[in-house]
Design an enzyme around this catalytic site. Structure first.
Site, PDB file in Angstrom:
ATOM      1  N   ILE A 528       0.748  -1.019   0.088  1.00  0.00           N
ATOM      2  CA  ILE A 528      -0.041  -0.050  -0.068  1.00  0.00           C
ATOM      3  C   ILE A 528       0.952   1.218  -0.023  1.00  0.00           C
ATOM      4  O   ILE A 528       0.222   2.433  -0.151  1.00  0.00           O
ATOM      5  CB  ILE A 528      -1.067  -0.162   1.259  1.00  0.00           C
ATOM      6  N   GLY A 531       8.512   4.267   1.093  1.00  0.00           N
ATOM      7  CA  GLY A 531       9.088   5.162   1.664  1.00  0.00           C
ATOM      8  C   GLY A 531      10.620   5.187   1.912  1.00  0.00           C
ATOM      9  O   GLY A 531      11.237   4.202   1.344  1.00  0.00           O
ATOM     10  N   GLY A 534      11.333   1.818   3.692  1.00  0.00           N
ATOM     11  CA  GLY A 534      11.028   0.685   3.168  1.00  0.00           C
ATOM     12  C   GLY A 534       9.618   0.622   2.808  1.00  0.00           C
ATOM     13  O   GLY A 534       8.901   1.681   2.462  1.00  0.00           O
ATOM     14  N   VAL A 536       5.384  -0.655   2.818  1.00  0.00           N
ATOM     15  CA  VAL A 536       4.338  -0.863   3.631  1.00  0.00           C
ATOM     16  C   VAL A 536       3.455  -1.631   3.067  1.00  0.00           C
ATOM     17  O   VAL A 536       2.968  -1.726   1.913  1.00  0.00           O
ATOM     18  CB  VAL A 536       3.782   0.608   3.986  1.00  0.00           C
ATOM     19  N   LYS A 550       4.981  -1.798   8.173  1.00  0.00           N
ATOM     20  CA  LYS A 550       6.260  -1.344   7.381  1.00  0.00           C
ATOM     21  C   LYS A 550       7.334  -2.429   7.622  1.00  0.00           C
ATOM     22  O   LYS A 550       7.941  -2.286   9.037  1.00  0.00           O
ATOM     23  CB  LYS A 550       6.601   0.155   7.943  1.00  0.00           C
ATOM     24  N   ASP A 645      11.251  15.178   7.047  1.00  0.00           N
ATOM     25  CA  ASP A 645      10.549  14.863   5.905  1.00  0.00           C
ATOM     26  C   ASP A 645       9.137  14.925   5.702  1.00  0.00           C
ATOM     27  O   ASP A 645       8.300  14.169   5.249  1.00  0.00           O
ATOM     28  CB  ASP A 645      10.850  13.272   5.536  1.00  0.00           C
TER      29      ASP A 645
END
Length: 880
Positions: A528, A531, A534, A536, A550, A645
């Site tokens: 889904i 980032g 890694g 998710v 995650k 971020d």
């Protein structure tokens, strides 16, 4: 006056004066209560009137009785009281704080009323000194009155209320109702109902927890100053001067109404008819708003099914004993703070040496709505320091969005598990180091406590040597296991994981087994998102809870203990605008985080996608929620967290488009060998603050800049680097960038375009055209001004996130963007245009142009921006 018709017959009076001993010479012979009046030289006791339930005086029609009462049929405490006969409701008591035994006596003399206990000592009296007392009268309203020969009132029970008022009774300003301790102990309790010049308020140990005007049934009629409260057959009223109603509560009509402050702190108005009670009014209506409903530090949550509060202890606390209503720190090395000048196991408590235990996010306290905040814009440490230096302070609640600090004062009550999604309070309870226990169990150990037996002097060194040998053996064994485990380090269940499982860190969220998450995600089937850390995956736990799992793939070789320590920090951070960490997995090199599932996905998919357009109010709510989450990370946590971020991809949306920040705190998980990748990994092109590109110090103001960039995208519905026509009109293309229908199209840096439109006052030019005039220029201006202030080049000029929240909420004035600190956007824009021209000359399509310009902008800024960043505005922007 109403006393005139109250005189008994002369024959009866003569009989009473001549033969008083016939009635009172033997306490074993019951007496008949008098009607309406008794006269001086009266003596009575409980045993005399036991057949009449202690009653010695009845009102004219028998509606009320004056009696010697023993509440709850206990045989210890006895009181002089007035009781409503039909309902058996006690409406007043005389000696509530000094009860007497059944052997006590009541005396009526010409001086007044006196109560003595079984030993002959006076416990209570009403002795008016204006003139001699002629009689004691009990009126049909329930008022016990001492009158003189002219029937003038010398003293009235109505003027000395306890916990109840009845129809016809006034409670004036300056007079209060005080609760009883319990149904059987009528002593003055901790709750008080008093009147201010404008309201009726409930207080607990001096702290307000309810106001009459707050209730939905209370209607404010006028602005006159309040003089008294009263009740009649149809309503509860606050009256002002000239008989004007200030506040009114309408009630169902009844002949008998009482307003009572009960032992739990509830203020109720009840009627009695047809042999049963009916509650007409209750304040506060939410039982969790009662200060001590769950005891000290007890957690109160509303149980809607049973309509009763549910009590437990918050995190970091547990019941001090099975039958106790006090929660105590789980960590036995701490004890709850005791007020100054009190002792704690014989030692004086030092407030300045206090520490704080958090009860977590999502709690409220009964007095927060009424307490005066200490200041606006405080940080958490200052808030705690103020409490540490205050002997009457037992803890603080810190409001992240505003930086407001609220003290828990005078006494520590229950906390409320809040259901308000806007609540961003964080509670901290003051604790002190628990007193150490004397080994010998006494304080007179003398020299013996400091002397060791001779055998101990021999055995202790030997034991120490054995311990050192054992430690060395364990260390060698673990080192050997660790080296063996490196062969299979990539597997979750390697030997090294067995060695690392043998420790526990308090405060960790739920720990999952790798296989457990593998099953929950159907072997990581449903991807889904992804980032910097890694991928998710969607998962469903055995209890049907939907989660996002995650898999951290870019963590590097990091010790499991370090990982768990960081997770303990993140797991204890709770805020309505932060994605909640439900658990984790750490086996071998497998590192997984389990988050709550956000059913609407990330902001970028909705904002830049082709689905239904976000309405302006939804955009504003997302901006405000994100700001509140960042304010909490920066100033509401025990340890400041810089996200590094902030971008639409890391802002997730739940029901009703509630914004929640994800990936917060993960930058702390970077291993030392990844430090050189820190800028690339934790920043995203288009949202990087200038200090990232110039190797300047990184602070929370870095997140403020990124938030400003997100605000611009929320306003426009476009990415900050997009296409435009020569006339500045902007159109979407299928790639999520925006293109022009004109052949003269080129890339434009949207933050620069926003600055130019701000300078020209053309704010609607910046709004998402899909809103089709469903937003005003003033609404856009507010967001743009905040965004540009956040984008200032100098971090010191950017507002902090607490101030940003205040500006968005309208509580503090909007800042004015400083153009001289925004001229760097012109340099960025010029570099972006150069990249556009180069791309067009090479025949690149829009998507490639967008990527090339973004990359060129970042690299150019990193290399040459430092050389021009402090030039004059004319040098940077050129002639205008």
């Amino acid at each position: 006056m109403f006393f005139a018709s109250a005189a008994p017959s002369a024959l009866l009076m003569g009989f009473l004066f001549v033969l008083p001993t016939i009635f009172f010479s033997c306490t074993l012979v019951s007496a008949i209560p008098f009607s309406e009046l008794i006269y001086p030289n009266f003596t009575g006791s409980y045993l005399q009137f036991i057949d009449a339930s202690g009653a010695f005086l009845l009102s004219r029609n028998g509606t009320y009785k004056a009696a010697i009462c023993n509440p709850d049929a206990q045989q210890i405490n006895f009181y002089l009281c007035v009781v409503h006969v039909a309902s058996n409701a006690m409406i007043w008591s005389a000696n509530r704080n000094q009860p007497f035994s059944e052997a006590g006596n009541i005396y009526l003399t010409s001086k007044g009323i006196t109560i003595v206990n079984g030993t002959g000592n006076e416990v209570w009296s009403a002795l008016p000194n204006q003139s001699s007392v002629n009689a004691l009268l009990l009126s049909e309203m329930g008022n016990l009155v001492l009158v003189d020969r002219a029937n003038v009132s010398l003293w009235e029970s109505f003027h000395n209320p306890t916990d109840t008022i009845v129809i016809g009774q006034h409670l004036p300003v300056g007079t209060s109702l005080f609760s009883a301790v319990s149904a059987s102990d009528l002593s003055t309790g901790d709750y008080q109902l008093g009147l201010t010049s404008s309201d009726a308020i409930l207080q607990w140990n001096g702290q307000t927890y309810w106001k009459l005007s707050m209730d939905t049934r209370a209607y404010t009629v006028s602005g006159y100053m309040v003089e008294f409260m009263t009740i009649n057959r149809t309503g509860l009223y606050l009256f002002g001067s000239n008989g004007s109603v200030v506040i009114q509560v309408a009630l169902v009509s009844a002949d008998f109404q009482i307003a009572k402050l009960d032992a739990s702190g509830k203020f109720t108005v009840s009627s009695f008819s047809n042999g049963k009670w009916n509650r007409e009014f209750l304040g506060p209506s939410d039982s969790c708003r009662l200060p001590f409903v769950c005891g000290r530090i007890g957690q109160c949550s509303d149980n809607s099914a049973s309509n009763t509060p549910s009590c437990s202890c918050p995190s970091n606390f547990h019941l001090s004993s099975p039958n106790s209503n006090t929660c105590a720190p789980i960590d036995g090395s701490f004890a709850l703070f005791s007020a100054c000048n009190s002792s704690n196991n014989g030692s004086q408590v030092n407030s300045s040496a206090a520490s704080y235990l958090t009860i977590g996010y999502g709690y409220d306290y009964f007095s927060n709505d009424f307490s005066q905040q200490l200041n606006y814009g405080l940080n958490l440490s200052v808030c705690q320091e103020v409490c540490s230096g205050d002997c009457s302070c037992f803890g603080v609640f810190y409001e992240n969005s505003s930086g407001s600090c609220y003290k828990i004062e005078n006494k520590l009550g229950s906390v409320i598990l809040s259901t308000n999604s806007e609540n961003d309070l964080l509670g901290y309870i003051k604790v002190v180091a628990a007193a150490s226990t004397n080994f010998n169990g006494n304080n007179n150990s003398g020299d013996q406590s400091q002397k060791l037996p001779v055998v101990a002097l021999i055995l202790l060194p030997a034991a120490a040597c054995c311990g050192l040998i054992a430690i060395g053996f364990v260390w060698l064994r673990r080192r050997r296991i660790s080296k063996l485990g490196e062969v299979k380090l990539g597997q979750p269940n390697s030997p090294s994981s067995e060695e690392l499982d043998a420790f526990h860190i308090p405060g960790l969220p739920r720990r999952f087994d790798y296989k457990e998450l593998e099953v929950a995600t159907d072997n990581f089937k449903t991807h889904i998102g992804s980032g910097g850390f890694g991928a998710v995956y969607k998962g469903i736990l055995p209890d049907k809870t939907v989660v996002a799992v995650k898999k951290i793939t870019n963590l590097g070789i990091q010790g499991k203990r370090d990982f768990c320590t960081e997770i303990a920090v993140i797991g204890n951070i709770h805020h309505v605008n932060l994605v909640k960490l439900k658990g984790f997995c750490a086996q071998g090199r497998a590192r997984l985080l389990v988050y709550e599932y956000m059913n609407r996905g990330s902001l970028d998919r909705i904002l830049f996608g082709t689905g239904p357009v976000l309405e302006w109010q939804e955009r504003f709510n997302i901006a405000l929620g994100t700001a509140r989450g960042l304010a909490y990370l920066h100033s509401g946590c025990e340890q400041k967290i810089i996200h590094c971020d902030i971008k639409p991809e890391n802002i997730l949306l739940h029901d009703q488009f509630q914004a929640k920040i994800s990936d917060f705190g993960l930058s702390k998980l970077l291993s030392p060998e990844q430090s050189s990748l820190f800028t690339t990994m934790r920043g995203t092109r288009g949202y990087l603050a200038p200090e990232w590109l110039t190797n300047s110090a990184i602070s929370e103001k870095t997140d403020v800049y990124s938030f400003g960039m997100v605000l611009l995208e929320l306003v426009s519905g476009r990415k900050n680097c997009l296409l435009r026509t020569q006339s500045h009109s902007l159109e979407d293309d299928s790639s999520g960038s925006h293109s022009s229908s004109s052949s003269g199209s080129g890339l434009v840096y949207f933050p620069l375009f926003a600055l130019e439109m701000h300078e020209q006052g053309k704010y609607l030019e910046l709004a998402d055209p899909r809103l089709e005039n469903r937003v005003t220029s003033q609404e856009v201006e507010r967001m743009i001004r905040v965004a540009l202030c956040c984008a200032h080049e100098e971090p010191s000029l950017r507002p902090n996130m607490v101030a940003v929240v205040g500006m968005l909420e309208g509580r503090i004035p909007f800042c004015q963007p400083r153009v001289e600190s925004l001229n760097f956007l012109r340099f960025y824009g010029r570099r972006f245009t150069e990249a556009s021209v180069i791309g067009e000359e090479n025949g690149s399509n829009n998507a490639i142009l967008y990527s090339q310009a973004n990359a060129f902008l970042t690299s150019a800024a990193g290399g040459s921006y430092r050389a021009v960043s402090y030039m004059s505005s004319q040098q940077v922007s050129g002639p205008r």
